[in-house]
Design a protein around this motif. Structure first.
Motif, PDB file in Angstrom:
ATOM      1  N   TYR A  58       0.821  -1.216   0.000  1.00 32.27           N
ATOM      2  CA  TYR A  58       0.000   0.000   0.000  1.00 32.27           C
ATOM      3  C   TYR A  58       0.851   1.260   0.000  1.00 32.27           C
ATOM      4  CZ  TYR A  58      -0.254  -0.223   5.289  1.00 32.27           C
ATOM      5  OH  TYR A  58      -0.017  -0.274   6.640  1.00 32.27           O
ATOM      6  N   VAL A  84      -3.780   0.972  -8.110  1.00 29.89           N
ATOM      7  CA  VAL A  84      -4.984   0.210  -7.752  1.00 29.89           C
ATOM      8  C   VAL A  84      -4.640  -1.265  -7.550  1.00 29.89           C
ATOM      9  CG1 VAL A  84      -7.186  -0.652  -8.650  1.00 29.89           C
ATOM     10  CG2 VAL A  84      -6.637   1.789  -8.807  1.00 29.89           C
ATOM     11  N   ALA A  85      -3.846  -1.821  -8.449  1.00 33.83           N
ATOM     12  CA  ALA A  85      -3.499  -3.243  -8.358  1.00 33.83           C
ATOM     13  C   ALA A  85      -2.724  -3.544  -7.077  1.00 33.83           C
ATOM     14  CB  ALA A  85      -2.688  -3.657  -9.582  1.00 33.83           C
ATOM     15  N   ARG A  88      -5.137  -3.134  -4.079  1.00 31.92           N
ATOM     16  CA  ARG A  88      -6.100  -4.235  -4.003  1.00 31.92           C
ATOM     17  C   ARG A  88      -5.443  -5.486  -3.417  1.00 31.92           C
ATOM     18  NH1 ARG A  88      -7.824  -4.459  -9.088  1.00 31.92           N
ATOM     19  NH2 ARG A  88      -9.859  -3.477  -8.839  1.00 31.92           N
ATOM     20  N   ARG A  89      -4.214  -5.755  -3.836  1.00 29.22           N
ATOM     21  CA  ARG A  89      -3.497  -6.905  -3.280  1.00 29.22           C
ATOM     22  C   ARG A  89      -3.256  -6.712  -1.781  1.00 29.22           C
ATOM     23  NH1 ARG A  89      -2.955 -11.938  -2.301  1.00 29.22           N
ATOM     24  NH2 ARG A  89      -0.824 -12.651  -1.928  1.00 29.22           N
ATOM     25  N   THR A  91      -5.201  -5.155   0.304  1.00 26.60           N
ATOM     26  CA  THR A  91      -6.449  -5.440   1.021  1.00 26.60           C
ATOM     27  C   THR A  91      -6.696  -6.940   1.126  1.00 26.60           C
ATOM     28  OG1 THR A  91      -7.881  -5.331  -0.947  1.00 26.60           O
ATOM     29  CG2 THR A  91      -7.486  -3.264   0.255  1.00 26.60           C
ATOM     30  N   GLU A  92      -6.215  -7.692   0.149  1.00 30.42           N
ATOM     31  CA  GLU A  92      -6.360  -9.151   0.217  1.00 30.42           C
ATOM     32  C   GLU A  92      -5.458  -9.732   1.306  1.00 30.42           C
ATOM     33  OE1 GLU A  92      -5.346 -10.265  -3.731  1.00 30.42           O
ATOM     34  OE2 GLU A  92      -7.259  -9.612  -4.596  1.00 30.42           O
ATOM     35  N   HIS A 101      -7.161  -0.316   2.731  1.00 26.08           N
ATOM     36  CA  HIS A 101      -8.415   0.108   2.099  1.00 26.08           C
ATOM     37  C   HIS A 101      -8.344   1.577   1.679  1.00 26.08           C
ATOM     38  CE1 HIS A 101     -10.631  -3.603   2.842  1.00 26.08           C
ATOM     39  NE2 HIS A 101      -9.979  -3.659   3.986  1.00 26.08           N
ATOM     40  N   LEU A 104      -6.428   1.949  -1.563  1.00 26.04           N
ATOM     41  CA  LEU A 104      -7.241   1.584  -2.724  1.00 26.04           C
ATOM     42  C   LEU A 104      -8.231   2.694  -3.058  1.00 26.04           C
ATOM     43  CD1 LEU A 104      -8.043  -0.406  -4.880  1.00 26.04           C
ATOM     44  CD2 LEU A 104      -9.365  -1.677  -3.166  1.00 26.04           C
ATOM     45  N   TRP A 108      -8.159   4.882  -6.647  1.00 23.97           N
ATOM     46  CA  TRP A 108      -9.353   5.024  -7.482  1.00 23.97           C
ATOM     47  C   TRP A 108      -9.825   6.475  -7.519  1.00 23.97           C
ATOM     48  CZ3 TRP A 108     -11.802  -0.024  -5.324  1.00 23.97           C
ATOM     49  CH2 TRP A 108     -11.686  -1.052  -6.280  1.00 23.97           C
ATOM     50  N   LEU A 126     -17.263   2.080  -5.825  1.00 25.28           N
ATOM     51  CA  LEU A 126     -16.068   1.385  -5.344  1.00 25.28           C
ATOM     52  C   LEU A 126     -15.283   2.254  -4.366  1.00 25.28           C
ATOM     53  CD1 LEU A 126     -14.856  -0.135  -8.734  1.00 25.28           C
ATOM     54  CD2 LEU A 126     -16.115  -1.295  -6.908  1.00 25.28           C
ATOM     55  N   GLU A 130     -14.647   1.541  -0.198  1.00 21.50           N
ATOM     56  CA  GLU A 130     -13.347   1.457   0.468  1.00 21.50           C
ATOM     57  C   GLU A 130     -13.196   2.531   1.544  1.00 21.50           C
ATOM     58  OE1 GLU A 130     -11.309  -1.089   0.122  1.00 21.50           O
ATOM     59  OE2 GLU A 130     -12.761  -1.902  -1.297  1.00 21.50           O
TER      60      GLU A 130
END
Length: 231
Positions: A58, A84-85, A88-89, A91-92, A101, A104, A108, A126, A130
């Motif tokens: 992040y 973004v990519a 997003r990873r 947040t996973e 979050h 992300l 965006w 979206l 977040e």
């Protein structure tokens, strides 16, 4: 033999952790200096050394977002999409980390600002999702409060934007953590809302704060430009 193998593996994991920490520290230093491309590279090296390091990802997303703001055209869009990519990873890997979050939402959100409101309405839901998750995890997250104020400023009423929410959100963010960026973008927003005197005060407050990072100094330069051109 087995004990020796485990010891070797432990030493390797320790070395990787030390390397990841050092790369992240380099990223922090480079980000503060305004070298966002090099900062992103350092954070990504940390993430490569430790693939479970959500913070490195992040932070890389943040660096790419700032880099994109200094870039134009499709190259900027590509940087935002990379941010973004990475976020997003993150947040996973860390679904309960508010910073993941927020990274992300920020990626965006800045992409939406770059493209323009009408071309980015598909991102509004979206971004809001977040930001809501960030504030669920950390109700005093000043960055998310700031971003939510911008969301209500830019999203049309029919899609959920409520301009009456803008001032309370900005003012709460500033009460929690008065930063140059909060005052600058609150001032810009107040200008757009037709309140030049309140905007002027926010821009002046932005100039009264310390500016330890390159981003702070760039934001203060923007505040000076607005004061010179609008007042």
């Amino acid at each position: 033999m087995r004990r020796s193998r485990y010891r070797w593996l432990s030493l390797l994991l320790f070395a990787l952790a030390v390397s990841a920490h050092a790369q992240s520290a380099d990223g922090d230093r480079l980000f503060a200096a305004g070298d966002y491309a090099a900062a992103a590279a350092a954070y990504l090296a940390a993430a490569e050394a430790d693939p479970e390091d959500a913070a490195a990802l992040y932070h890389a997303a943040r660096a790419r977002t700032y880099q994109a703001r200094e870039t134009a055209g499709e190259a900027a869009v590509a940087l935002y999409e990379e941010a973004v990519a990475h976020a997003r990873r993150a947040t996973e890997l860390a679904p309960d980390d508010p910073e993941a979050h927020f990274a992300l939402a920020r990626a965006w959100g800045r992409l939406a600002q770059y493209r323009g409101v009408l071309e980015s309405l598909n991102l509004a839901t979206l971004i809001k999702r977040e930001l809501d998750r960030t504030l669920e995890l950390d109700p005093d997250h000043d960055g998310a409060l700031h971003a939510l104020a911008l969301w209500h400023t830019n999203v049309p009423w029919v899609f959920g934007g409520r301009t009456e929410q803008v001032r309370p959100l900005f003012e709460r963010a500033i009460a929690i953590n008065p930063t140059v960026l909060h005052h600058l973008e609150y001032g810009e927003t107040l200008l757009a809302l037709g309140d030049p005197e309140a905007a002027r005060r926010q821009l002046e407050l932005a100039l009264e704060l310390p500016a330890p990072t390159a981003a702070d100094r760039a934001e203060q330069a923007r505040a000076r430009e607005l004061l010179a051109s609008r007042f």
